[in-house]
Scaffold this active site. Structure first.
Site, short mmCIF file in Angstrom:
data_model
loop_
_atom_site.label_atom_id
_atom_site.label_comp_id
_atom_site.label_asym_id
_atom_site.label_seq_id
_atom_site.Cartn_x
_atom_site.Cartn_y
_atom_site.Cartn_z
N TYR A 94 -33.63 60.73 -32.86
CA TYR A 94 -32.29 60.35 -32.43
C TYR A 94 -31.60 59.58 -33.56
CZ TYR A 94 -28.64 58.93 -29.13
OH TYR A 94 -27.43 58.75 -28.48
N ASN A 167 -22.10 59.43 -20.27
CA ASN A 167 -21.35 60.67 -20.00
C ASN A 167 -19.89 60.45 -19.58
OD1 ASN A 167 -23.42 62.46 -20.71
ND2 ASN A 167 -24.36 62.29 -18.70
N SER A 194 -23.39 70.22 -16.85
CA SER A 194 -24.10 69.12 -17.49
C SER A 194 -23.53 67.80 -16.99
CB SER A 194 -23.95 69.22 -19.01
OG SER A 194 -22.60 69.03 -19.38
N VAL A 196 -22.07 65.37 -18.73
CA VAL A 196 -20.74 65.12 -19.28
C VAL A 196 -19.73 66.13 -18.75
CG1 VAL A 196 -21.00 66.50 -21.39
CG2 VAL A 196 -19.50 64.52 -21.39
N ARG A 216 -23.67 79.17 -17.18
CA ARG A 216 -24.56 80.33 -17.27
C ARG A 216 -24.77 80.92 -15.88
NH1 ARG A 216 -27.32 76.86 -21.13
NH2 ARG A 216 -27.11 77.74 -23.23
N ASP A 217 -24.89 82.23 -15.82
CA ASP A 217 -25.14 82.89 -14.54
C ASP A 217 -26.53 82.54 -14.04
OD1 ASP A 217 -24.68 84.42 -12.34
OD2 ASP A 217 -24.78 86.36 -13.36
#
Length: 306
Positions: A94, A167, A194, A196, A216-217
């Site tokens: 990070y 977020n 998500s 955020v 996404r499906d």
């Protein structure tokens, strides 16, 4: 995932692993008065002494609590989430790494139980969140400097308060920093489910902005669509639908987006760019790309969200 409730009942790492609860089922303890006479001298914390696989390097330790100095604040942690950035920090990859050994956890909500003689902005009973990343929230109690904390109202839902610092703030800055959006303007984003992304949906709705949310499906796509619309999403479409010519029909009833938010990259970000109105802004990972009628594009460095 939530840490602090599990820490209070755990005395071994195995017990802790069994005690970690999904956010959807963990409501956390209610705020209450806390007697200084009952304060423990030792606390439980999740500590790592070197970087690596969190399952191997994180240890449950019983630590001695530091004394409260003049500018210090003693905090009882009420709830602390487990974010991807927390895992990345433990792994050592990070951007911000604390000095080792360190207590895990970047976010959380705590309640002040005692303050030093020089503390003026906080008092016992106040709710606080970390002012910066790397504070170490995966512990039952801790002593922090007053400058390391931000006081917040105590009527915020506990889980919302515990996840307020990353977020939602990122979502707000992305919505207001790159375009002067007005009520009725539209925004398009991918990875809309998500943390955020969900914050973008709610803040945009509060600002009167209309959102097109790409996901996404999946087999339960209708359930996800309903959940995001309940948060304030106007349109929820799949990546496949985004690429279809029929996508242009969407803009018969709403303006083309003036702002696009991308956290996926690749073909998905290209498709977002195609939907933008002229002279709009696309937030692509670390870079912003302006699309103008002339076809010129100028890149500018912007902060990367958590």
């Amino acid at each position: 995932m939530w840490v602090c409730s599990a820490l209070r009942g755990a005395r071994t790492l195995a017990q802790l692993q069994r005690g970690l609860l999904p956010a959807s089922s963990s409501h956390g303890p209610a705020a209450s008065s806390y007697s200084s006479s009952a304060e423990p001298s030792r606390v439980w914390a999740l500590v790592y002494g070197h970087h690596g696989d969190p399952a191997k390097v994180v240890e449950l330790k019983n630590l001695e609590l530091a004394a409260v100095g003049g500018s210090d604040v003693r905090v009882k942690m009420l709830a602390a989430p487990i974010n991807p950035s927390d895992i990345n920090m433990i792994q050592g990859n990070y951007g911000l790494l604390p000095k080792l050994p360190a207590v895990g956890g970047n976010e959380g909500i705590g309640q002040v139980v005692a303050v030093g003689s020089s503390v003026t902005g906080l008092k016992p009973g106040d709710w606080v969140i970390p002012a910066n990343a790397g504070l170490g929230t995966w512990q039952t109690e801790a002593v922090f400097s007053e400058e390391a904390l931000i006081g917040i109202p105590s009527d915020i839902p506990l889980q919302s308060a515990a996840t307020l610092g990353v977020n939602p703030c990122t979502a707000y800055r992305m919505l207001v920093d790159f375009e002067q959006l007005q009520p009725g303007d539209s925004v398009i984003q991918n990875a809309s489910n998500s943390g955020v992304g969900q914050a973008v949906i709610q803040i945009a709705a509060a600002l009167g902005l209309r959102t097109i949310n790409v996901v996404r499906d999946r087999p339960d796509i209708q359930n996800l669509t309903d959940r995001l619309k309940n948060l304030g999403a106007e349109h929820v479409i799949t990546e496949e639908e985004l690429r279809k010519p029929e996508m242009k029909n969407l803009f018969k009833d709403m303006p083309q987006p003036r702002l696009a938010l991308n956290c996926v990259g690749g073909k998905s970000s290209t498709e977002l760019l195609r939907q933008l109105a002229a002279c709009s802004f696309l937030k692509i990972s670390n870079f912003g790309v302006f699309g103008c009628p002339s076809g010129r594009r100028t890149t500018v460095q912007v902060p990367h969200p958590e």
